[in-house]
Design a protein around this motif. Structure first.
Motif, PDB file in Angstrom:
ATOM      1  N   ALA A 411       0.848  -1.313   0.285  1.00 52.70           N
ATOM      2  CA  ALA A 411      -0.066  -0.063  -0.021  1.00 52.70           C
ATOM      3  C   ALA A 411       0.766   1.426  -0.034  1.00 52.70           C
ATOM      4  O   ALA A 411       0.585   2.256  -0.609  1.00 52.70           O
ATOM      5  CB  ALA A 411      -0.919   0.018   1.149  1.00 52.70           C
ATOM      6  N   GLY A 412       1.918   1.209   0.694  1.00 51.38           N
ATOM      7  CA  GLY A 412       3.049   2.265   0.791  1.00 51.38           C
ATOM      8  C   GLY A 412       3.581   2.606  -0.533  1.00 51.38           C
ATOM      9  O   GLY A 412       3.821   3.843  -1.072  1.00 51.38           O
ATOM     10  N   CYS A 413       3.750   1.380  -1.301  1.00 53.15           N
ATOM     11  CA  CYS A 413       4.481   1.588  -2.436  1.00 53.15           C
ATOM     12  C   CYS A 413       3.644   2.264  -3.580  1.00 53.15           C
ATOM     13  O   CYS A 413       3.785   3.272  -4.360  1.00 53.15           O
ATOM     14  CB  CYS A 413       4.848   0.187  -3.368  1.00 53.15           C
ATOM     15  N   ILE A 414       2.313   1.890  -3.485  1.00 52.75           N
ATOM     16  CA  ILE A 414       1.299   2.207  -4.388  1.00 52.75           C
ATOM     17  C   ILE A 414       1.140   3.885  -4.072  1.00 52.75           C
ATOM     18  O   ILE A 414       1.039   4.519  -5.158  1.00 52.75           O
ATOM     19  CB  ILE A 414      -0.097   1.506  -4.361  1.00 52.75           C
ATOM     20  N   ALA A 415       0.966   4.217  -2.838  1.00 52.40           N
ATOM     21  CA  ALA A 415       0.641   5.597  -2.429  1.00 52.40           C
ATOM     22  C   ALA A 415       1.948   6.306  -2.956  1.00 52.40           C
ATOM     23  O   ALA A 415       1.712   7.668  -2.938  1.00 52.40           O
ATOM     24  CB  ALA A 415       0.559   5.686  -0.851  1.00 52.40           C
ATOM     25  N   ASP A 416       3.035   5.767  -3.079  1.00 43.66           N
ATOM     26  CA  ASP A 416       4.352   6.709  -3.378  1.00 43.66           C
ATOM     27  C   ASP A 416       4.376   6.821  -4.997  1.00 43.66           C
ATOM     28  O   ASP A 416       5.179   7.135  -5.585  1.00 43.66           O
ATOM     29  CB  ASP A 416       5.496   5.733  -3.020  1.00 43.66           C
ATOM     30  N   GLY A 417       3.350   6.201  -5.533  1.00 40.42           N
ATOM     31  CA  GLY A 417       3.268   6.369  -7.132  1.00 40.42           C
ATOM     32  C   GLY A 417       3.803   5.183  -8.042  1.00 40.42           C
ATOM     33  O   GLY A 417       4.172   5.323  -9.041  1.00 40.42           O
ATOM     34  N   LYS A 418       4.225   4.180  -7.192  1.00 41.27           N
ATOM     35  CA  LYS A 418       4.680   3.228  -7.968  1.00 41.27           C
ATOM     36  C   LYS A 418       3.677   2.144  -8.454  1.00 41.27           C
ATOM     37  O   LYS A 418       2.677   1.915  -7.998  1.00 41.27           O
ATOM     38  CB  LYS A 418       5.454   2.188  -6.869  1.00 41.27           C
ATOM     39  N   VAL A 419       3.905   1.532  -9.675  1.00 40.26           N
ATOM     40  CA  VAL A 419       3.066   0.918 -10.417  1.00 40.26           C
ATOM     41  C   VAL A 419       3.259  -0.640 -10.023  1.00 40.26           C
ATOM     42  O   VAL A 419       4.404  -0.953  -9.915  1.00 40.26           O
ATOM     43  CB  VAL A 419       2.920   0.811 -11.995  1.00 40.26           C
ATOM     44  N   ASP A 442      -1.956   4.105  -7.882  1.00 33.30           N
ATOM     45  CA  ASP A 442      -2.825   5.128  -7.198  1.00 33.30           C
ATOM     46  C   ASP A 442      -3.598   6.025  -8.051  1.00 33.30           C
ATOM     47  O   ASP A 442      -3.324   6.648  -9.035  1.00 33.30           O
ATOM     48  CB  ASP A 442      -1.737   6.042  -6.376  1.00 33.30           C
ATOM     49  N   ALA A 443      -4.726   5.765  -7.774  1.00 33.17           N
ATOM     50  CA  ALA A 443      -6.009   6.610  -8.623  1.00 33.17           C
ATOM     51  C   ALA A 443      -5.764   8.038  -8.318  1.00 33.17           C
ATOM     52  O   ALA A 443      -6.440   9.008  -9.198  1.00 33.17           O
ATOM     53  CB  ALA A 443      -7.427   6.286  -8.172  1.00 33.17           C
ATOM     54  N   ARG A 444      -5.266   8.632  -7.343  1.00 32.04           N
ATOM     55  CA  ARG A 444      -5.278  10.138  -7.339  1.00 32.04           C
ATOM     56  C   ARG A 444      -3.999  10.609  -8.196  1.00 32.04           C
ATOM     57  O   ARG A 444      -3.985  11.872  -8.333  1.00 32.04           O
ATOM     58  CB  ARG A 444      -4.693  10.314  -5.781  1.00 32.04           C
ATOM     59  N   ASN A 445      -3.055   9.801  -8.663  1.00 38.13           N
ATOM     60  CA  ASN A 445      -2.141  10.701  -9.315  1.00 38.13           C
ATOM     61  C   ASN A 445      -2.480  11.050 -10.685  1.00 38.13           C
ATOM     62  O   ASN A 445      -2.854   9.944 -11.756  1.00 38.13           O
ATOM     63  CB  ASN A 445      -1.044   9.418  -9.498  1.00 38.13           C
ATOM     64  N   TYR A 515      -6.050  14.958 -20.894  1.00 41.97           N
ATOM     65  CA  TYR A 515      -5.118  15.331 -19.956  1.00 41.97           C
ATOM     66  C   TYR A 515      -5.774  16.397 -19.177  1.00 41.97           C
ATOM     67  O   TYR A 515      -5.193  17.248 -18.546  1.00 41.97           O
ATOM     68  CB  TYR A 515      -3.868  15.481 -20.394  1.00 41.97           C
ATOM     69  N   THR A 516      -7.059  16.763 -19.124  1.00 46.57           N
ATOM     70  CA  THR A 516      -7.730  17.857 -18.398  1.00 46.57           C
ATOM     71  C   THR A 516      -8.053  16.898 -17.048  1.00 46.57           C
ATOM     72  O   THR A 516      -8.826  15.872 -17.096  1.00 46.57           O
ATOM     73  CB  THR A 516      -9.090  18.182 -19.166  1.00 46.57           C
ATOM     74  N   LEU A 517      -7.831  17.706 -15.930  1.00 50.98           N
ATOM     75  CA  LEU A 517      -7.917  17.088 -14.558  1.00 50.98           C
ATOM     76  C   LEU A 517      -9.384  17.005 -14.340  1.00 50.98           C
ATOM     77  O   LEU A 517     -10.086  18.212 -14.446  1.00 50.98           O
ATOM     78  CB  LEU A 517      -7.295  17.836 -13.638  1.00 50.98           C
ATOM     79  N   ARG A 518     -10.093  16.087 -14.105  1.00 50.73           N
ATOM     80  CA  ARG A 518     -11.498  15.791 -13.936  1.00 50.73           C
ATOM     81  C   ARG A 518     -12.114  15.787 -12.478  1.00 50.73           C
ATOM     82  O   ARG A 518     -13.462  15.907 -12.152  1.00 50.73           O
ATOM     83  CB  ARG A 518     -11.954  14.935 -14.999  1.00 50.73           C
ATOM     84  N   SER A 519     -11.102  14.858 -11.671  1.00 49.89           N
ATOM     85  CA  SER A 519     -11.709  14.836 -10.114  1.00 49.89           C
ATOM     86  C   SER A 519     -10.444  14.540  -9.433  1.00 49.89           C
ATOM     87  O   SER A 519      -9.260  14.570  -9.908  1.00 49.89           O
ATOM     88  CB  SER A 519     -12.544  13.445 -10.384  1.00 49.89           C
ATOM     89  N   ASP A 520     -10.789  14.115  -8.045  1.00 52.62           N
ATOM     90  CA  ASP A 520      -9.529  14.163  -7.160  1.00 52.62           C
ATOM     91  C   ASP A 520      -9.082  12.490  -7.393  1.00 52.62           C
ATOM     92  O   ASP A 520      -8.076  12.122  -6.656  1.00 52.62           O
ATOM     93  CB  ASP A 520      -9.850  14.196  -5.650  1.00 52.62           C
ATOM     94  N   PRO A 522      -8.390  11.149 -10.594  1.00 57.05           N
ATOM     95  CA  PRO A 522      -8.252  11.193 -12.054  1.00 57.05           C
ATOM     96  C   PRO A 522      -7.981  10.076 -13.009  1.00 57.05           C
ATOM     97  O   PRO A 522      -8.327   9.930 -13.916  1.00 57.05           O
ATOM     98  CB  PRO A 522      -7.189  12.411 -12.242  1.00 57.05           C
ATOM     99  N   ALA A 523      -7.251   9.225 -12.207  1.00 58.22           N
ATOM    100  CA  ALA A 523      -6.657   8.070 -12.912  1.00 58.22           C
ATOM    101  C   ALA A 523      -7.778   7.178 -13.438  1.00 58.22           C
ATOM    102  O   ALA A 523      -7.642   6.145 -14.565  1.00 58.22           O
ATOM    103  CB  ALA A 523      -5.526   7.425 -12.255  1.00 58.22           C
ATOM    104  N   VAL A 524      -8.816   7.237 -12.605  1.00 62.88           N
ATOM    105  CA  VAL A 524     -10.041   6.395 -12.933  1.00 62.88           C
ATOM    106  C   VAL A 524     -11.236   7.116 -13.346  1.00 62.88           C
ATOM    107  O   VAL A 524     -12.555   6.358 -13.293  1.00 62.88           O
ATOM    108  CB  VAL A 524     -10.185   5.547 -11.725  1.00 62.88           C
ATOM    109  N   THR A 525     -11.058   8.459 -13.662  1.00 67.96           N
ATOM    110  CA  THR A 525     -12.268   9.162 -13.961  1.00 67.96           C
ATOM    111  C   THR A 525     -12.270   9.419 -15.524  1.00 67.96           C
ATOM    112  O   THR A 525     -11.346  10.041 -16.008  1.00 67.96           O
ATOM    113  CB  THR A 525     -12.401  10.510 -13.347  1.00 67.96           C
ATOM    114  N   HIS A 526     -13.355   8.697 -16.181  1.00 65.13           N
ATOM    115  CA  HIS A 526     -13.120   8.798 -17.726  1.00 65.13           C
ATOM    116  C   HIS A 526     -13.581  10.111 -18.220  1.00 65.13           C
ATOM    117  O   HIS A 526     -14.084  11.142 -17.327  1.00 65.13           O
ATOM    118  CB  HIS A 526     -14.038   7.812 -18.230  1.00 65.13           C
ATOM    119  N   CYS A 527     -13.501  10.578 -19.494  1.00 66.12           N
ATOM    120  CA  CYS A 527     -13.601  11.998 -19.945  1.00 66.12           C
ATOM    121  C   CYS A 527     -15.188  12.378 -19.601  1.00 66.12           C
ATOM    122  O   CYS A 527     -15.508  13.523 -19.602  1.00 66.12           O
ATOM    123  CB  CYS A 527     -12.999  12.191 -21.442  1.00 66.12           C
TER     124      CYS A 527
END
Lengths: 617, 49
Positions: A411-419, A442-445, A515-520, A522-527
């Protein structure tokens, strides 16, 4: 009683084994042969199913094939007869295959079974279920309902391309069918082909492209109008009539008559490597909306014919999760179950269930949970199996004997932006990775979608990623009222999480929109603010649930990105060896396999030995 | 033989007896196509199609 179901020889071959009405195992052949959509006889999947059940082939009571070859042959002959002399080219291509193999499937199955051991042919009978009955059974019997309307929609079975049925107790009654050449699946596939994607595998790309269409652009309405006046006639009961002047599949070797399509829509057919311009996005939106209209009418017809509060859906078109959500949101049915292996692979399961309940009159009981066991019906591997792979490649690893510590670290790795590659427990049955063979991030990234598409999956940049969300947190992120454990529904991201969009957002081109930011998240929010979500349940997926819970403890977010553990053109990984090779071929940062963790930065192995070329799909 | 029995049962159940002559002709033509690819009957097949 052991019953084996088989689907093979067209696409996505698979096998399953039932002990009475319990699903012991089910798997796609492609996962073993590493050939995507493998259609060959599922000998490896079958061998695995027998191993999992702890029996050999002589202990099997019945074998059921998922469709009726003679009925399909009848359709071919009648079609050639009807259209003759047109179709001679297709005839010359198709008939030898039928005369060599497909008509003799019974003999072929017996000869393949001999590879698994000795058996008494007089005791081990092979039965054949109808294609759409197999689909219907694959949705109804595992659904947990004791009565339900059933809707099956796909490209083509023997004669039927869609059916409405009613399941009550252990029987299924087919009420209505849509017949060749009229097919919602083939209609959608025709647009898949015209927009430059591969038929039979690129349909979900077309679905993912549709939200990039501009709903305010009058071109979408014009396209829809062309589709509904020229290409397909939609009737009130959801049945359709294709205008065969625009299609070539009945007699030719291609899907469509390309020139006629180009004249109708005023755009050229897109080549696979050509840029996706706005017209193709608009066309994708138009056909998606027309398809939804047809499916909604079919669902309404299923309701009026059965009066049931429950709906079961299967067939390849049931993987169109956007359309499934339209049925859900229309409120026609109270409960909806979609078979997670909705395509032809799931036919194996349906064939076995149909035989057991309808032919053998085995009782069917309703249950609170569905009988799919979270779709975790494939092989699992031990720590020792992982250790062997680590030794084989001389890989550097860390071992966690404590699951909590492992989850804390990952979980720490994912939170650090690691795939992170996540390989745990039994492999999924069906086309979606649900937390057993997944790549997590991380879906927030805001950079994650681009990174995953281009550096990890090597696939088209526009394609969206799905979120896995704790069921208890689902409503915090998404507007949906039912669980979606198999990623077969979409839901909008809640209003309070959305970012304000620029006024001219709909006029942006695909890349700018992307690449327009759509939510908090963004990685899982479709256009269009939608997400194809998976709800994660402690009961069916305890390890994955624990990992996301730990991620939530560390970050406050009970949601992560989940994509299948493979690259473009590769089947989802099956074994620890497949997973390690995929990990080394890509820019994945971390791999967690059972209780082992591999960090890319710690590996000192020549990457060239992992090079593999998969044909892009 | 089991195949022929199954095929006959199928045609009987579906009452599609009119397909029988088509199936026989197709089988004969099909056999030519199957075996004609690399044999002396190949030119015969080409003249047919």
């Amino acid at each position: 009683m052991f019953t084996i179901g088989i689907s093979a020889y067209y696409h996505d071959s698979a096998a399953c084994i039932l002990y009475n009405d319990e699903i012991i195992a089910a798997a796609h052949e492609e996962r073993f042969t590493r050939k995507k959509h493998d259609s060959s006889f599922p000998i490896n999947a079958l061998k695995y199913c027998l191993d999992e059940a702890g029996i050999d082939i002589s202990n099997v009571d019945n074998i059921v094939y998922y469709e009726k070859p003679f009925l399909k042959f009848e359709r071919l002959l009648e079609t050639y007869y009807h259209f003759a002399p047109a179709g001679i080219k297709s005839f010359v291509t198709a008939i030898p295959v039928w005369l060599r193999e497909k008509l003799f499937i019974k003999d072929e199955i017996y000869s393949q079974l001999k590879k698994l051991g000795k058996f008494d042919k007089s005791k081990l009978k092979i039965y054949f279920s109808e294609h759409h009955l197999s689909h219907a059974a694959s949705a109804y019997y595992p659904s947990g309902y004791d009565e339900a309307a059933i809707l099956t929609i796909d490209g083509m079975g023997e004669w039927a391309s869609a059916s409405i049925a009613y399941g009550k107790d252990n029987k299924i009654q087919i009420l209505k069918e849509l017949h060749f050449p009229n097919s919602v699946g083939l209609l959608y596939s025709a647009f898949t082909y015209f927009t430059g994607f591969v038929v039979n595998s690129g349909e979900y790309k077309l679905m993912g492209l549709a939200p990039y269409g501009n709903p305010l652009d009058e071109q979408v309405e014009i396209f829809k109008n062309h589709i509904k006046t020229e290409i397909v006639e939609i009737k009130d009961d959801g049945s359709i009539k294709l205008n065969m002047k625009y299609f070539d599949f009945a007699t030719g070797l291609k899907m469509i008559k390309t020139k006629k399509w180009e004249q109708l829509f005023g755009i050229k057919i897109r080549k696979p490597d050509e840029k996706l311009t706005q017209e193709y996005c608009n066309l994708a939106l138009a056909i998606q909306e027309v398809t939804e209209e047809i499916i909604l009418k079919m669902a309404a017809e299923a309701k009026s014919l059965t009066g049931s509060e429950n709906l079961c859906i299967a067939g390849g078109v049931a993987l169109n999760c956007v359309a499934n959500s339209k049925i859900l949101n229309a409120g026609i049915f109270k409960n909806i179950f979609v078979q997670p292996a909705a395509g032809d692979a799931g036919g194996a399961l349906g064939a076995a269930f149909a035989f057991l309940h309808i032919h053998k009159n085995f009782p069917h009981k309703a249950d609170y949970f569905d009988k799919m066991k979270g779709a975790f019906l494939g092989p699992k591997f031990s720590d020792n199996d992982v250790l062997k792979v680590a030794r084989k490649y001389n890989a550097t690893f860390r071992y966690f004997s404590d699951k909590e510590k492992l989850n804390e670290f990952i979980a720490g790795c994912i939170a650090d932006g690691k795939v992170t590659g996540w390989f745990r427990g039994r492999m999924e049955y069906g086309p979606r990775a649900l937390g057993a063979r997944s790549i997590l991030a991380d879906a927030r990234n805001p950079e994650m979608q681009k990174k995953l598409n281009l550096k990890i999956k090597f696939r088209e940049g526009f394609r969206p990623f799905a979120p896995s969300v704790l069921i208890e947190d689902c409503k915090t992120y998404f507007d949906i009222d039912i669980p979606s454990p198999y990623m077969l529904f979409t839901a909008p991201v809640t209003q309070n999480r959305r970012k304000e969009l620029p006024e001219n957002y709909h006029n942006f081109d695909l890349t700018t929109k992307l690449y327009t930011l759509r939510s908090d998240i963004p990685a899982v929010t479709h256009c269009d603010f939608s997400a194809r979500l998976q709800t994660v349940h402690k009961e069916t997926n305890p390890d994955y649930h624990a990992l996301i819970s730990e991620f939530k403890r560390q970050t406050g977010y009970g949601v992560i990105v989940n994509t299948s553990f493979n690259v473009r053109g590769e089947p989802i990984v099956c074994t620890p060896d497949d997973a390690f090779r995929c990990f080394m071929r890509t820019e994945m940062d971390v791999l967690a396999m059972e209780n082992f963790v591999f960090l890319k930065e710690e590996q000192n192995i020549d990457k060239k030995i992992f090079d593999e070329n998969f044909k892009p799909d | 033989m089991e195949f022929l029995r199954d095929l006959w049962l199928f045609l009987k159940e579906r009452k599609k007896y009119w397909l029988i002559p088509i199936i026989i002709v197709l089988f004969l033509l099909g056999l030519l196509i199957v075996f004609g690819g690399s044999s002396a009957v190949a030119p015969f097949v080409y003249t047919l199609f």
